[in-house]
Design a protein around this motif. Structure first.
Motif, PDB file in Angstrom:
ATOM      1  N   ARG A   1       0.828  -1.207   0.000  1.00  0.00           N
ATOM      2  CA  ARG A   1       0.000   0.000   0.000  1.00  0.00           C
ATOM      3  C   ARG A   1       0.858   1.251   0.000  1.00  0.00           C
ATOM      4  NH1 ARG A   1      -4.478  -1.043   4.726  1.00  0.00           N
ATOM      5  NH2 ARG A   1      -4.841  -3.229   4.248  1.00  0.00           N
ATOM      6  N   SER A   2       0.357   2.262  -0.709  1.00  0.00           N
ATOM      7  CA  SER A   2       0.999   3.566  -0.627  1.00  0.00           C
ATOM      8  C   SER A   2      -0.105   4.612  -0.676  1.00  0.00           C
ATOM      9  CB  SER A   2       1.994   3.771  -1.770  1.00  0.00           C
ATOM     10  OG  SER A   2       2.747   4.942  -1.516  1.00  0.00           O
ATOM     11  N   CYS A   3       0.258   5.855  -0.533  1.00  0.00           N
ATOM     12  CA  CYS A   3      -0.703   6.956  -0.637  1.00  0.00           C
ATOM     13  C   CYS A   3       0.100   8.206  -0.963  1.00  0.00           C
ATOM     14  CB  CYS A   3      -1.475   7.133   0.675  1.00  0.00           C
ATOM     15  SG  CYS A   3      -0.448   7.692   2.053  1.00  0.00           S
ATOM     16  N   LYS A   4      -0.606   9.300  -1.223  1.00  0.00           N
ATOM     17  CA  LYS A   4       0.124  10.502  -1.638  1.00  0.00           C
ATOM     18  C   LYS A   4       1.032  11.026  -0.537  1.00  0.00           C
ATOM     19  CE  LYS A   4      -3.610  13.782  -0.721  1.00  0.00           C
ATOM     20  NZ  LYS A   4      -4.575  14.695  -1.344  1.00  0.00           N
ATOM     21  N   HIS A   5       0.672  10.775   0.704  1.00  0.00           N
ATOM     22  CA  HIS A   5       1.512  11.257   1.810  1.00  0.00           C
ATOM     23  C   HIS A   5       2.827  10.484   1.865  1.00  0.00           C
ATOM     24  CE1 HIS A   5      -2.788  11.851   2.904  1.00  0.00           C
ATOM     25  NE2 HIS A   5      -2.347  13.092   2.973  1.00  0.00           N
ATOM     26  N   LEU A   6       2.738   9.158   1.710  1.00  0.00           N
ATOM     27  CA  LEU A   6       3.951   8.345   1.696  1.00  0.00           C
ATOM     28  C   LEU A   6       4.819   8.714   0.496  1.00  0.00           C
ATOM     29  CD1 LEU A   6       2.514   4.867   2.764  1.00  0.00           C
ATOM     30  CD2 LEU A   6       4.052   6.313   4.084  1.00  0.00           C
ATOM     31  N   ARG A   7       4.175   8.912  -0.655  1.00  0.00           N
ATOM     32  CA  ARG A   7       4.944   9.266  -1.855  1.00  0.00           C
ATOM     33  C   ARG A   7       5.635  10.615  -1.699  1.00  0.00           C
ATOM     34  NH1 ARG A   7       4.441   6.174  -6.103  1.00  0.00           N
ATOM     35  NH2 ARG A   7       3.064   4.390  -5.843  1.00  0.00           N
ATOM     36  N   GLU A   8       4.923  11.541  -1.096  1.00  0.00           N
ATOM     37  CA  GLU A   8       5.466  12.883  -0.922  1.00  0.00           C
ATOM     38  C   GLU A   8       6.657  12.879   0.040  1.00  0.00           C
ATOM     39  OE1 GLU A   8       4.047  17.100   1.048  1.00  0.00           O
ATOM     40  OE2 GLU A   8       2.498  15.743   0.254  1.00  0.00           O
ATOM     41  N   HIS A   9       6.550  12.147   1.131  1.00  0.00           N
ATOM     42  CA  HIS A   9       7.576  12.217   2.172  1.00  0.00           C
ATOM     43  C   HIS A   9       8.687  11.192   2.011  1.00  0.00           C
ATOM     44  CE1 HIS A   9       5.610  15.372   4.480  1.00  0.00           C
ATOM     45  NE2 HIS A   9       4.489  14.817   4.082  1.00  0.00           N
ATOM     46  N   LEU A  10       8.361  10.013   1.468  1.00  0.00           N
ATOM     47  CA  LEU A  10       9.391   8.996   1.282  1.00  0.00           C
ATOM     48  C   LEU A  10       9.989   9.047  -0.117  1.00  0.00           C
ATOM     49  CD1 LEU A  10       7.657   5.928   3.010  1.00  0.00           C
ATOM     50  CD2 LEU A  10       9.265   7.570   4.015  1.00  0.00           C
ATOM     51  N   GLY A  11       9.228   9.600  -1.053  1.00  0.00           N
ATOM     52  CA  GLY A  11       9.709   9.710  -2.433  1.00  0.00           C
ATOM     53  C   GLY A  11       8.995   8.740  -3.358  1.00  0.00           C
ATOM     54  N   GLU A  12       8.661   9.235  -4.536  1.00  0.00           N
ATOM     55  CA  GLU A  12       7.956   8.465  -5.560  1.00  0.00           C
ATOM     56  C   GLU A  12       8.753   7.203  -5.935  1.00  0.00           C
ATOM     57  OE1 GLU A  12       4.510   8.359  -7.670  1.00  0.00           O
ATOM     58  OE2 GLU A  12       5.107  10.302  -6.878  1.00  0.00           O
ATOM     59  N   GLU A  13      10.040   7.395  -6.175  1.00  0.00           N
ATOM     60  CA  GLU A  13      10.895   6.299  -6.620  1.00  0.00           C
ATOM     61  C   GLU A  13      10.979   5.205  -5.541  1.00  0.00           C
ATOM     62  OE1 GLU A  13      15.338   5.842  -8.662  1.00  0.00           O
ATOM     63  OE2 GLU A  13      14.932   7.524  -7.316  1.00  0.00           O
TER      64      GLU A  13
END
Length: 100
Positions: free
Chosen positions: A67-79
């Motif tokens: 699972r991911s979400c925009k918050h995880l992508r924003e803070h941990l990085g898309e890649e």
């Protein structure tokens, strides 16, 4: 902490050679703000999984590790999230794979 993250700690969270943009200690969390309201969510790390308390993360049927979400992508990085969750197209693409 004064940014004293050791190489060994970065190794712990490395996925396919990629490290997250920020380091969160195992068992710890950071607070993030919703972009659409005044709500605050928590991004939490257990040993090698990341959680978010937002509804988008909680309502996914996928295994916790995918699972991911925009918050995880924003803070941990898309890649990093793509490597960690095993998808290149993000959450929507992963959900399509599960349904077909």
């Amino acid at each position: 902490g004064g940014g004293g993250v050791t190489a060994a700690q970065w190794e712990e969270v490395k996925v396919k050679g990629i490290v997250p943009k920020i380091f969160i200690e195992a068992g710890d969390f950071i607070e993030v703000s919703s972009s659409s309201s005044n709500t605050k969510y928590k991004i939490k790390r257990t040993y090698n999984s990341f959680y978010c308390t937002c509804p988008a993360w909680r309502n996914q049927n996928a295994a916790v590790d995918s699972r991911s979400c925009k918050h995880l992508r924003e803070h941990l990085g898309e890649e990093y999230e793509n490597a960690r969750c095993g998808g290149s197209g993000g959450v929507a693409a992963n959900n399509q794979l599960l349904k077909s």
